[in-house]
Design an enzyme around this catalytic site. Structure first.
Site, short mmCIF file in Angstrom:
data_model
loop_
_atom_site.label_atom_id
_atom_site.label_comp_id
_atom_site.label_asym_id
_atom_site.label_seq_id
_atom_site.Cartn_x
_atom_site.Cartn_y
_atom_site.Cartn_z
N GLY A 33 4.22 3.56 -4.12
CA GLY A 33 2.81 3.37 -3.77
C GLY A 33 2.54 3.85 -2.36
N ASN A 34 1.38 3.52 -1.86
CA ASN A 34 1.05 3.88 -0.47
C ASN A 34 0.14 2.81 0.12
OD1 ASN A 34 -1.85 4.71 -0.85
ND2 ASN A 34 -0.86 6.14 -2.28
N ARG A 35 -0.23 3.00 1.38
CA ARG A 35 -0.88 1.91 2.11
C ARG A 35 -2.40 1.88 1.96
NH1 ARG A 35 1.98 -0.09 6.70
NH2 ARG A 35 0.20 0.30 8.03
N SER A 36 -2.97 2.69 1.11
CA SER A 36 -4.44 2.69 0.96
C SER A 36 -4.93 1.37 0.36
CB SER A 36 -4.85 3.85 0.05
OG SER A 36 -6.21 3.74 -0.27
#
Ligand code: CTP
Length: 359
Positions: free
Chosen positions: A155-158
């Site tokens: 995933g990512n931090r958005s």
């Protein structure tokens, strides 16, 4: 009864109000308001108010669904009260169902609209009011999740907050809004949400919705890569057998494959028609190869979209925050519009101003 008869408090409060909000509105309050009782200050205010009235019922499901409560709600609605349907979910006790007070942000938005409709709120700037009426817009939001096994994903931090702000502002300006989202944030009033998880799901949802759209804004943080293989069971610490027959405790390698570039695909699919207007976002950090703005310009040229909103990201910048600083670039123009630091709603408003100009 009152020493100063020009100031009768139980009447004045209702007379002077621009909006009366009862949140939560209990079953009892709804009953008393429906029958016009006036035995306390709140019901006095409700009888004297001639401004918009918003009531947000909150109670246990049985009380909400009872014919008496439903009849009271019908009566109040017929008299012009805006009765907000309760949210569904966990109630005060162990039970759950319809009867929860909607989130404050949703109530705030409803109140803001009531004030705008009645003319009591500061009107939106003339250029913005209804500027997107009759337009269909698609906004993507949040970071994609690319599953490795049933419990893990890349995933990512958005957080999705900027995409939600774009959807909220577009709806407030009169657009029909579809929000293709991976985020669990509260969907803004008047927006249709299409929940997705992976980049491939987001691609097919965005493509399907884009066919009818005037504008597509790709605010989502789409993973460029996904695991080449999905393991149908949880990957264990000892994930295989070593050459000597003992448990293999080395770290497994995760092979990745490229995801499609949704934004570039939208630009390619529209061909020379120029419709829909396509807006990209670019999360950039400066590095040895160039500044944030230089990377932004190169990306705008590479992606071929009409507008690119460049924001500087880093450990303490942008992600999950309520404020944002961006540079808005337009294809074929040297000009840069710098916005912020400003709320994500203000950034959204600036982006829609630019898009409205293009439309
Ligand atoms: N985007 C997309 N599909 C992808 C990756 C990105 O549609 N597979 C969109 C994003 O929603 C955003 C824009 O492209 O609007 C730019 O995303 P970004 O990750 O900054 O661009 P990349 O092309 O992935 O470039 P980089 O090499 O800098 O990661």
């Amino acid at each position: 009864m009152w020493s100063d008869i020009t100031e009768v408090p139980h009447v004045r409060i209702g007379q002077e109000a621009d909006l009366v909000v009862v949140a939560p509105a209990t079953a009892d309050l709804l009953a008393r308001a429906a029958t016009g009782q006036a035995d306390d200050l709140l019901t006095n205010v409700l009888l004297t108010a001639r401004c918009p009235v918003v009531m947000a019922p909150a109670m246990h499901t049985e009380m909400y669904e009872h014919p008496a409560t439903q009849a009271n709600i019908s009566t109040l609605t017929e008299r012009g009260v805006h009765v907000v349907p309760p949210a569904s979910g966990r109630l005060t006790g162990r039970d759950s169902g319809p009867g929860r007070l909607p989130e404050p942000e949703q109530l705030f938005e409803i109140c803001r609209r009531e004030l705008e409709r009645s003319g009591a709120a500061a009107p939106a700037p003339p250029a913005a009011r209804g500027a997107l009426a009759g337009r269909r817009v698609v906004v993507s939001a949040g970071g994609t999740r690319e599953p490795l096994d049933p419990v893990r994903f890349l995933g990512n931090r958005s957080s999705g907050k900027q995409g939600y702000a774009l959807a909220r502002v577009a709806a407030a300006r009169g657009a029909e809004v579809v929000l293709v989202t991976t985020s669990g944030l509260e969907v803004p009033a008047g927006v249709r949400a299409v929940p997705v998880e992976t980049a491939l799901q987001m691609e097919s949802a965005v493509r399907a919705e884009a066919a009818e759209a005037d504008v597509v804004v790709m605010a989502a943080a789409v993973a460029d890569f996904r695991p080449a293989a999905y393991t149908g069971h949880k990957i264990k610490k000892t994930h295989g057998v070593g050459a000597d027959g003992s448990a293999d405790e080395s770290a497994p390698a995760v092979a990745l494959v490229r995801n499609p570039d949704i934004l570039a695909g939208l630009v390619a699919a529209r061909g020379g028609s120029g419709s829909p207007v396509v807006v990209g976002f670019a999360a950039e950090t400066g590095d040895a190869d160039g500044s944030v703005l230089e990377h932004g310009r190169a990306k705008l040229a590479r992606k071929g979209c009409d507008v690119l909103v460049v924001n500087e990201v880093g450990a303490d910048l942008t992600f999950g925050k309520d404020e944002n600083t961006v540079h808005v670039l337009r294809r074929g123009s040297e000009a840069v519009l710098d916005v912020g630091p400003a709320t994500k709603d203000a950034v959204a408003a600036a982006v829609w101003d630019v898009v409205t100009d293009l439309l």
